[in-house]
Design an enzyme around this catalytic site. Structure first.
Site, PDB file in Angstrom:
ATOM      1  N   ASP A  23     -25.584  -3.124   2.914  1.00  0.00           N
ATOM      2  CA  ASP A  23     -24.625  -2.983   1.793  1.00  0.00           C
ATOM      3  C   ASP A  23     -25.145  -3.455   0.430  1.00  0.00           C
ATOM      4  OD1 ASP A  23     -23.158  -2.231   3.963  1.00  0.00           O
ATOM      5  OD2 ASP A  23     -21.528  -3.663   3.696  1.00  0.00           O
ATOM      6  N   LYS A 128     -20.496   2.963   6.813  1.00  0.00           N
ATOM      7  CA  LYS A 128     -19.673   2.279   7.817  1.00  0.00           C
ATOM      8  C   LYS A 128     -18.300   1.947   7.225  1.00  0.00           C
ATOM      9  CE  LYS A 128     -21.734  -2.259   6.859  1.00  0.00           C
ATOM     10  NZ  LYS A 128     -20.594  -2.810   6.144  1.00  0.00           N
ATOM     11  N   CYS A 161     -20.393  -8.840   6.016  1.00  0.00           N
ATOM     12  CA  CYS A 161     -21.007  -7.687   6.679  1.00  0.00           C
ATOM     13  C   CYS A 161     -22.316  -8.021   7.389  1.00  0.00           C
ATOM     14  CB  CYS A 161     -21.179  -6.551   5.690  1.00  0.00           C
ATOM     15  SG  CYS A 161     -19.575  -5.866   5.221  1.00  0.00           S
TER      16      CYS A 161
HETATM   17  C1  C5J Z   1     -19.695  -6.937   2.724  1.00  0.00           C
HETATM   18  C2  C5J Z   1     -17.452  -7.495   2.034  1.00  0.00           C
HETATM   19  N1  C5J Z   1     -20.612  -6.004   2.600  1.00  0.00           N
HETATM   20  N2  C5J Z   1     -17.751  -8.755   1.726  1.00  0.00           N
HETATM   21  N3  C5J Z   1     -18.409  -6.608   2.438  1.00  0.00           N
HETATM   22  O1  C5J Z   1     -20.003  -8.071   3.045  1.00  0.00           O
HETATM   23  O2  C5J Z   1     -16.297  -7.106   1.925  1.00  0.00           O
END
Ligand code: C5J
Length: 221
Positions: A23, A128, A161
């Site tokens: 991400d 995802k 994530c």
């Molecule tokens: C991720 C989030 N990528 N913190 N998403 O950690 O909402």
């Protein structure tokens, strides 16, 4: 190959190992995205970009497999549970229009991986709908098909994530290594806690190591 890691050495075969970049998308790293709508200082996350760039370049030179993930929903939000959209008090919710397009929606400018870590042709990009990379993605089957048994993780956020994906991977039988200087959180104490939780109790979830130790193992230093 052998990385000097915590709580003990992480051993892997390059051909059976994927570098997973979680991400590193504009929605989390740049002002105006989902991270900032939740009230966070996004500059903390961008601090890891140089280290991630070094590892990605070295891994590519070594010929290792790379996969990128994005937290991304369909435009009609049919894969976004209402509970996820309604949670908290963000200034913009998932699907709302912000300065970088619709928040966390696939194809929008904010949903793209930052240019410094842009995927190269042939690298997998997994969209995802959840925090974990295995939920509703078919990724386990693809990794099994490619003979992958070990995963090296970078990306954000450490406690959401990244940690969810590592725990999902652990439950599916993968050995996972998290690069300590290649992950971050909006909350420094959450990063520290994540690293501690992963490697506790004899690597109960996985291993952690500074990226320099991975680079040394793959002969890139
Ligand atoms: C991720 C989030 N990528 N913190 N998403 O950690 O909402």
């Amino acid at each position: 190959m052998r990385v000097s890691a915590n709580p003990f050495a992480f051993e892997f075969e390059l051909a059976r190992t994927a570098l997973v970049i979680i991400d590193m998308q504009r929605d989390f790293i740049e002002p105006g995205g989902f991270g900032e709508t939740l009230g966070n200082d996004v500059s903390r996350l961008s601090s890891i970009v140089p280290a991630c760039v070094r590892v990605l370049a070295a891994w590519r030179r070594a010929g290792g497999k790379v996969l990128h993930t994005r937290e991304a929903h369909r435009a009609d939000l049919s894969d976004c549970p209402p509970a996820k959209r309604q949670r908290g008090q963000p200034t913009l919710r998932i699907g709302d229009v912000g300065p970088m397009g619709r928040i966390l929606v696939a194809g929008e400018p904010g949903n793209q991986i930052i240019p410094a870590l842009a995927p190269s042709p042939g690298e997998w990009v997994i969209d995802k709908p959840g925090k974990g990379m295995f939920y509703a993605t078919g990724l386990h089957e693809r990794l099994q098909g490619a003979g992958i048994s070990h995963l090296v993780f970078m990306g954000v956020t450490a406690e959401v994530c990244v940690q969810t994906s590592m725990r999902e991977a652990n439950d599916r039988g993968y050995d996972g290594l998290l690069l300590e200087d290649c992950t971050e959180s909006y909350f420094p104490e959450f990063k520290t806690a994540t690293l501690d939780m992963i490697r506790a109790q004899g690597a109960i979830v996985g291993w952690t190591a500074p990226s320099a130790d991975l680079l040394a193992a793959i002969g890139a230093q």
